[in-house]
Design a protein around this motif. Structure first.
Motif, PDB file in Angstrom:
ATOM      1  N   GLN A 161      57.678  44.682  62.749  1.00 35.30           N
ATOM      2  CA  GLN A 161      57.064  43.481  61.911  1.00 35.30           C
ATOM      3  C   GLN A 161      56.778  42.347  62.558  1.00 35.30           C
ATOM      4  O   GLN A 161      55.722  41.786  62.558  1.00 35.30           O
ATOM      5  CB  GLN A 161      57.947  43.625  60.429  1.00 35.30           C
ATOM      6  CG  GLN A 161      58.044  44.573  59.864  1.00 35.30           C
ATOM      7  CD  GLN A 161      58.823  44.011  58.347  1.00 35.30           C
ATOM      8  OE1 GLN A 161      58.466  42.792  57.812  1.00 35.30           O
ATOM      9  NE2 GLN A 161      59.830  44.712  58.049  1.00 35.30           N
TER      10      GLN A 161
ATOM     11  N   SER B  20      54.024  42.817  65.247  1.00 32.67           N
ATOM     12  CA  SER B  20      52.877  42.754  64.545  1.00 32.67           C
ATOM     13  C   SER B  20      52.391  41.340  64.048  1.00 32.67           C
ATOM     14  O   SER B  20      51.024  40.981  64.329  1.00 32.67           O
ATOM     15  CB  SER B  20      52.812  43.657  63.365  1.00 32.67           C
ATOM     16  OG  SER B  20      51.539  43.561  62.515  1.00 32.67           O
ATOM     17  N   TRP B  21      53.188  40.678  63.661  1.00 33.26           N
ATOM     18  CA  TRP B  21      52.920  39.123  63.198  1.00 33.26           C
ATOM     19  C   TRP B  21      52.663  38.229  64.472  1.00 33.26           C
ATOM     20  O   TRP B  21      51.771  37.631  64.376  1.00 33.26           O
ATOM     21  CB  TRP B  21      54.133  38.617  62.349  1.00 33.26           C
ATOM     22  CG  TRP B  21      53.961  37.182  62.261  1.00 33.26           C
ATOM     23  CD1 TRP B  21      53.051  36.450  61.229  1.00 33.26           C
ATOM     24  CD2 TRP B  21      54.332  36.185  63.239  1.00 33.26           C
ATOM     25  NE1 TRP B  21      53.300  35.026  61.283  1.00 33.26           N
ATOM     26  CE2 TRP B  21      53.955  34.656  62.387  1.00 33.26           C
ATOM     27  CE3 TRP B  21      55.074  36.045  64.099  1.00 33.26           C
ATOM     28  CZ2 TRP B  21      54.143  33.363  63.004  1.00 33.26           C
ATOM     29  CZ3 TRP B  21      55.367  34.772  64.607  1.00 33.26           C
ATOM     30  CH2 TRP B  21      54.723  33.559  64.278  1.00 33.26           C
TER      31      TRP B  21
ATOM     32  N   THR C 272      51.383  39.310  67.591  1.00 31.26           N
ATOM     33  CA  THR C 272      50.263  39.716  67.927  1.00 31.26           C
ATOM     34  C   THR C 272      48.959  39.046  67.389  1.00 31.26           C
ATOM     35  O   THR C 272      48.168  38.595  68.023  1.00 31.26           O
ATOM     36  CB  THR C 272      50.131  40.962  67.907  1.00 31.26           C
ATOM     37  OG1 THR C 272      51.054  41.714  68.739  1.00 31.26           O
ATOM     38  CG2 THR C 272      48.955  41.566  68.750  1.00 31.26           C
ATOM     39  N   ARG C 273      49.249  38.993  65.996  1.00 33.20           N
ATOM     40  CA  ARG C 273      47.998  38.253  65.325  1.00 33.20           C
ATOM     41  C   ARG C 273      48.184  36.854  65.409  1.00 33.20           C
ATOM     42  O   ARG C 273      46.962  36.262  65.548  1.00 33.20           O
ATOM     43  CB  ARG C 273      48.293  38.613  63.718  1.00 33.20           C
ATOM     44  CG  ARG C 273      47.905  40.325  63.462  1.00 33.20           C
ATOM     45  CD  ARG C 273      47.806  40.276  61.907  1.00 33.20           C
ATOM     46  NE  ARG C 273      48.859  39.936  61.155  1.00 33.20           N
ATOM     47  CZ  ARG C 273      49.960  40.582  60.846  1.00 33.20           C
ATOM     48  NH1 ARG C 273      50.066  41.719  61.252  1.00 33.20           N
ATOM     49  NH2 ARG C 273      50.877  40.023  59.989  1.00 33.20           N
TER      50      ARG C 273
END
Length: 313
Positions: A64, A67-68, A70-71
Motif C-alpha cells: 500500500q 503504491s501511494w 509511487t503516485r
C-alpha cells in the motif's frame, strides 16, 4: 553556501521520507475498518470486503505504501475516500488560509518580540518586569483560551470584529484583514512571550562583550551599536526559536481555526483524521512537512548569513 543548502535540502528529504513512512504506518494500524466507515454500518460483509479490495486495504502495508508513494512522486496524491475530491485540490484551496494566519503570527511575534526584548534588556525597570510577567502568562494560558477570550471581548462585547468567518483577500482586502486580526493575535501571544525572553537574554549577553564597550568608547551612538551590532549577534538564537514556533503554530492553528470557524487546513485535518481518510491525511502530512522544511531552510540561510560559522557546522 551552495553545499550548505544541499546539505539542508538532503536532510529535509530524509525527514520527509521518515515522516511519511511513520505516518502511513500509524494510519494503517489505527485506521480501523475504513471500508465500513465509508459504506456505513448497514452495508453487508461482502460489499465491505469488495470496497476494501477496491481501495487496496487488503494488501500488505508495504505494498500500500509503495503504491501511494509511487503516485505521490508523480504528483498524484489521490482522492479523498469520503468526499471524492482530489487531495491536491482540497489542500491548495485551504493552505493559503492557514499560511496567512501562521505567517502573520510569525511576523507579529518577530516585530513585537524584538521591540520588547531590546527595551527590556537596555532599559530594565518596569518594561523588564512587564516582559517577565508576559512570559509567565504566555506559558500558562493555552492559545485556544486566548482565542476564546479575544472573541468574548472584541467580537461579542465591543463588536469591533466578527466572532467567526473568513473573507478571502482577493474578494475584499479590508474584510480579510478584519477576519484575521483576532486569530493572528491568538496564535502569536504565546510566541511573543517566549521569543521576547530569548531576545532579552541574547541582547544582555551581547552587551557584556568587549566589542560593545569598544564601539561605545569610539563614540558610536547607543542606538547604532544595538541595531547594527548587538541585534546581529542576538538574532541567531531568536531565529532558531522562531523556527520552533512556526512548527508549533501549525498545530495550534488547527484549534484556533475551529474557534473562529476559518476554513483552513485545520478543519479538514480534524475531519480526515477522525474518518481515517488515508489519502487526505497523507496529503496534509506531506504538505505540512514540506512547508516546515522550506521555512526551516529559510531560517538556516538567515542564520548562515548572520553567522558564517553556522554554515561550517
Amino acid at each position: 553556501m551552495l553545499r550548505y543548502i544541499v546539505r539542508r535540502l538532503t536532510s529535509g528529504v530524509v525527514l520527509l521520507v521518515a515522516i511519511t513512512i511513520l505516518g502511513f504506518t500509524l494510519l494503517y494500524l489505527g485506521g480501523g475498518d475504513i471500508a465500513r466507515k465509508i459504506l456505513g454500518e448497514s452495508a453487508d460483509t461482502a460489499t465491505v470486503e469488495a470496497k476494501a479490495q477496491e481501495l487496496g486495504l487488503n494488501q500488505p502495508l508495504y505494498v500500500q505504501f509503495t503504491s501511494w508513494a509511487t503516485r505521490a512522486l508523480g504528483g498524484d496524491l489521490g482522492t479523498s475516500w469520503f468526499s471524492g475530491q482530489h487531495v491536491a485540490e482540497a489542500i491548495t484551496s485551504r493552505v493559503a488560509v492557514t499560511l496567512s494566519l501562521v505567517t502573520g503570527a510569525i511576523v507579529l511575534i518577530a516585530i513585537v518580540s524584538v521591540f520588547l526584548g531590546v527595551l527590556a534588556a537596555t532599559r530594565r525597570g518596569w518594561i523588564d518586569r512587564f516582559a517577565q510577567l508576559l512570559a509567565v502568562v504566555g506559558h500558562a494560558i493555552p492559545g485556544f483560551l486566548i482565542a476564546v477570550g479575544l472573541v468574548l471581548v472584541f467580537a461579542l462585547t465591543l463588536h469591533w470584529f466578527d466572532p467567526t468567518g473568513y473573507v478571502a483577500f482577493t474578494d475584499d482586502p479590508a474584510g480579510w484583514a478584519k477576519t484575521v486580526v483576532l486569530p493572528v493575535i491568538a496564535l502569536a501571544f504565546g510566541g511573543i512571550a517566549n521569543v521576547t525572553q530569548q531576545i532579552r537574554g541574547s541582547v544582555i549577553d551581547a552587551l557584556r562583550h568587549d566589542y560593545v564597550r569598544t564601539l561605545r568608547s569610539r563614540g558610536l551612538p547607543a542606538r547604532r551599536v544595538i541595531l547594527k551590532h548587538v541585534l546581529r549577534n542576538a538574532a541567531g538564537p531568536a531565529l532558531a526559536v522562531l523556527g520552533v514556533h512556526f512548527v508549533a503554530l501549525l498545530g495550534v492553528a488547527v484549534v484556533v481555526e475551529q474557534v473562529f470557524a476559518i476554513p483552513g487546513l485545520g478543519q479538514i485535518a480534524v475531519q480526515a483524521t477522525a474518518l481515517g481518510d488515508i489519502p487526505l491525511v497523507m496529503g496534509l502530512l506531506v504538505a505540512i512537512t514540506v512547508i516546515v522544511i522550506i521555512f526551516n531552510l529559510i531560517v538556516d540561510l538567515a542564520q548562515g548569513w548572520l553567522n558564517p560559522k553556522v554554515r561550517l557546522s
